[in-house]
Design a protein around this motif. Structure first.
Motif, PDB file in Angstrom:
ATOM      1  N   ASP A  86       0.813  -1.218   0.000  1.00 39.80           N
ATOM      2  CA  ASP A  86       0.000   0.000   0.000  1.00 39.80           C
ATOM      3  C   ASP A  86       0.849   1.272   0.000  1.00 39.80           C
ATOM      4  OD1 ASP A  86      -2.315  -1.534   0.098  1.00 39.80           O
ATOM      5  OD2 ASP A  86      -2.391  -1.502   2.290  1.00 39.80           O
ATOM      6  N   TYR A  87       2.159   1.125   0.123  1.00 39.37           N
ATOM      7  CA  TYR A  87       3.065   2.265   0.176  1.00 39.37           C
ATOM      8  C   TYR A  87       3.745   2.453  -1.170  1.00 39.37           C
ATOM      9  CZ  TYR A  87       2.560   2.599   5.216  1.00 39.37           C
ATOM     10  OH  TYR A  87       2.047   2.772   6.473  1.00 39.37           O
ATOM     11  N   LYS A  88       3.909   3.684  -1.572  1.00 36.47           N
ATOM     12  CA  LYS A  88       4.534   3.992  -2.860  1.00 36.47           C
ATOM     13  C   LYS A  88       6.043   3.740  -2.836  1.00 36.47           C
ATOM     14  CE  LYS A  88       4.948   7.601  -6.321  1.00 36.47           C
ATOM     15  NZ  LYS A  88       4.577   8.934  -6.749  1.00 36.47           N
ATOM     16  N   THR A  89       6.704   4.103  -1.725  1.00 37.34           N
ATOM     17  CA  THR A  89       8.150   3.959  -1.631  1.00 37.34           C
ATOM     18  C   THR A  89       8.568   3.346  -0.302  1.00 37.34           C
ATOM     19  OG1 THR A  89       8.417   6.201  -0.761  1.00 37.34           O
ATOM     20  CG2 THR A  89       8.599   5.921  -3.162  1.00 37.34           C
ATOM     21  N   LYS A 104      11.002   2.486  -5.210  1.00 40.60           N
ATOM     22  CA  LYS A 104       9.587   2.179  -5.397  1.00 40.60           C
ATOM     23  C   LYS A 104       9.289   0.825  -4.763  1.00 40.60           C
ATOM     24  CE  LYS A 104       6.979   3.725  -9.195  1.00 40.60           C
ATOM     25  NZ  LYS A 104       6.683   3.655 -10.629  1.00 40.60           N
ATOM     26  N   THR A 105       8.220   0.759  -4.024  1.00 37.47           N
ATOM     27  CA  THR A 105       7.825  -0.491  -3.381  1.00 37.47           C
ATOM     28  C   THR A 105       7.580  -1.575  -4.421  1.00 37.47           C
ATOM     29  OG1 THR A 105       6.847   0.769  -1.568  1.00 37.47           O
ATOM     30  CG2 THR A 105       6.182  -1.535  -1.781  1.00 37.47           C
ATOM     31  N   THR A 106       6.963  -1.217  -5.533  1.00 35.58           N
ATOM     32  CA  THR A 106       6.702  -2.223  -6.568  1.00 35.58           C
ATOM     33  C   THR A 106       8.008  -2.762  -7.145  1.00 35.58           C
ATOM     34  OG1 THR A 106       6.407  -0.443  -8.188  1.00 35.58           O
ATOM     35  CG2 THR A 106       4.409  -1.385  -7.200  1.00 35.58           C
ATOM     36  N   THR A 128       9.023   1.481   5.667  1.00 33.62           N
ATOM     37  CA  THR A 128       8.168   2.538   5.139  1.00 33.62           C
ATOM     38  C   THR A 128       8.679   3.859   5.717  1.00 33.62           C
ATOM     39  OG1 THR A 128       6.581   2.195   6.948  1.00 33.62           O
ATOM     40  CG2 THR A 128       6.161   1.028   4.867  1.00 33.62           C
TER      41      THR A 128
END
Length: 157
Positions: A86-89, A104-106, A128
């Protein structure tokens, strides 16, 4: 050599975003950041597991062995279902020559093993930016993945 500045480093093939957080990681800089985020470091966990984070003082502690056949896809799928998705980075450090970095988390979820390899299997911590969720790959022969949230089902300590 710095990973962030070496665009030929293999990790860059797997990244869509990497930037300096603006804080050095050397001389305890990353541990200081963890402390600022309220994450306990040091203690008996280093002796037990070569962990920087003091998992004995962490309310929710999950742990499992991560170095097994076909782990890449299985762990990636668990991470996709975890709260960090759910976090972007995320914040981490990759080498002593680099500052603390934002990734980037992804990118991390898709390439978690490459991040671990880039660090030389010396241990890897990601958090996070608010310090709510964090995980640590240990740098010892136990190959534990510790976290304060569930990654692999049924691994609460």
């Amino acid at each position: 050599m710095s990973i962030i500045n070496n665009k030929k480093h293999f990790l860059h093939e797997h990244l869509t975003f990497l930037e300096s957080y603006g804080q050095e990681c050397g001389n305890g800089g990353f541990e200081n950041l963890l402390k600022q985020l309220g994450i306990k470091v040091g203690g008996k966990s280093w002796d037990d597991d070569h962990s920087t984070i003091d998992w004995n003082l962490t309310d929710n502690h999950f742990q499992f062995f991560f170095d097994y056949e076909n782990n890449e896809t299985e762990i990636k799928n668990w991470l996709k279902k975890s709260p960090i998705s759910d976090y972007k980075t995320l914040l981490t450090w990759l080498s002593g020559d680099d500052p603390i970095v934002r990734v980037k988390t992804t990118d991390f979820i898709e390439n978690w093993e490459e991040f671990n390899i880039a660090g030389g299997w010396e241990g890897l911590i990601l958090t996070t930016e608010d310090g709510k969720y964090y995980l640590e790959f240990t740098d010892d022969w136990k190959y534990h993945l510790n976290s304060n949230f569930e990654i692999k089902p049924g691994t609460k300590k």
